[in-house]
Design a protein around this motif. Sequence first.
Motif, mmCIF file in Angstrom:
data_model
loop_
_atom_site.group_PDB
_atom_site.id
_atom_site.type_symbol
_atom_site.label_atom_id
_atom_site.label_comp_id
_atom_site.label_asym_id
_atom_site.label_seq_id
_atom_site.Cartn_x
_atom_site.Cartn_y
_atom_site.Cartn_z
ATOM 1 N N ASP A 1 0.868 -1.178 0.000
ATOM 2 C CA ASP A 1 0.000 0.000 0.000
ATOM 3 C C ASP A 1 0.901 1.222 0.000
ATOM 4 O OD1 ASP A 1 -2.170 1.826 0.326
ATOM 5 O OD2 ASP A 1 -1.777 1.823 2.493
ATOM 6 N N ASP A 2 1.094 1.796 -1.190
ATOM 7 C CA ASP A 2 2.056 2.887 -1.353
ATOM 8 C C ASP A 2 3.422 2.416 -0.854
ATOM 9 O OD1 ASP A 2 0.084 4.525 -2.418
ATOM 10 O OD2 ASP A 2 -0.517 5.262 -0.445
ATOM 11 N N ASP A 3 3.937 3.063 0.191
ATOM 12 C CA ASP A 3 5.252 2.666 0.709
ATOM 13 C C ASP A 3 5.143 1.650 1.838
ATOM 14 O OD1 ASP A 3 6.520 4.405 -1.052
ATOM 15 O OD2 ASP A 3 6.356 6.091 0.361
ATOM 16 N N ASN A 4 3.928 1.292 2.208
ATOM 17 C CA ASN A 4 3.722 0.358 3.305
ATOM 18 C C ASN A 4 3.549 -1.065 2.783
ATOM 19 O OD1 ASN A 4 3.663 2.456 5.279
ATOM 20 N ND2 ASN A 4 1.562 2.927 4.609
ATOM 21 N N ILE A 5 3.948 -2.019 3.593
ATOM 22 C CA ILE A 5 3.723 -3.437 3.298
ATOM 23 C C ILE A 5 2.834 -4.010 4.389
ATOM 24 C CG2 ILE A 5 4.767 -5.714 3.076
ATOM 25 C CD1 ILE A 5 7.227 -4.403 1.882
#
Length: 314
Positions: A263-267
């Motif tokens: 999710d964007d820069d998140n995992i």
Amino acid sequence: MSTNIMESINNNIIFNTINNGIIILDEDLNILAWNNWLEITTKLTSEEMVNQNICEKFDYINETKLKRKIKSVLVTNNSAFYTIDPHEYLIDIKVNTIIDKIYESMQQNITIVPYNIEKKQVCLYIYDNTKLCETNYKLEKLNEKLKDLSNRDPLTHLYNRRYFAEISNKMLSLALRNDNNLTIIILDIDKFKSINDTYGHSVGDNVIITLARELENNVRDSDLVARFGGEEFVILLNNTDLDNSVNIAEKIRKKIEEIEVKDDDNILKFTASFGVAKYDDNLDNGKIEHTITRADNALYVAKEKGRNQVIVDL
């Protein structure tokens, strides 16, 4: 005799302009006339075909069947349909179009009518039925697709709850007849509401879709996987005992732990809880719904015990 016939019909406008094939045969299956439509579609001229035996020229024609049908027409003095197996033909005429071509050969309807009863001659009308067959074929495929869509969950494309209920009962009947095991696994994504609240529903949908693909990859074609709604999934394992079913559930649970959803820069990582139950005559009384309820109860226990685990209803 055939020369006289050809001379008389060569001047017949209908015979030479009609948009279907016309063949005149005697009772021995000798060709007495071959019209212009057939010359164009088969690229065989009347000079080549007249006085030829149709079954010798086209050895794939069922000679016994054709003779029997001609005899019936001559005896009754009535026309008759010459039935051909679906997607077949009397004479193999290749389809010219290359756009959306379904059939390599022209699909045909054949009618046999009396031509000259005294001389024991009949007329065969060959109708090009290809377009109708293609339309029917496309409609059948479209209906199959629509039926399949009605059986699928729109988000994951797994089977839906209604279809699962229908097929699982059929599978149970077959399992009882063959004395095979049938096991239900129910799983539910842990803290799914928190995922939606934190990351949004689009990410939540991505989690559900990713999990659906993982489930498909870890069951056999003979098994059944469905989304029951929300974040809950059900697997029916065909001809699988309880120990193996638990092992499968545990294997899937561990694989889910390894899934990463970006999710964007998140995992995002997530887990799931499992309930497992094997169909039991004494407990379920011929109803797979009872097995599902028992598996669901086991799932509830897994949630109560801390989630991300497999619990078996014994």
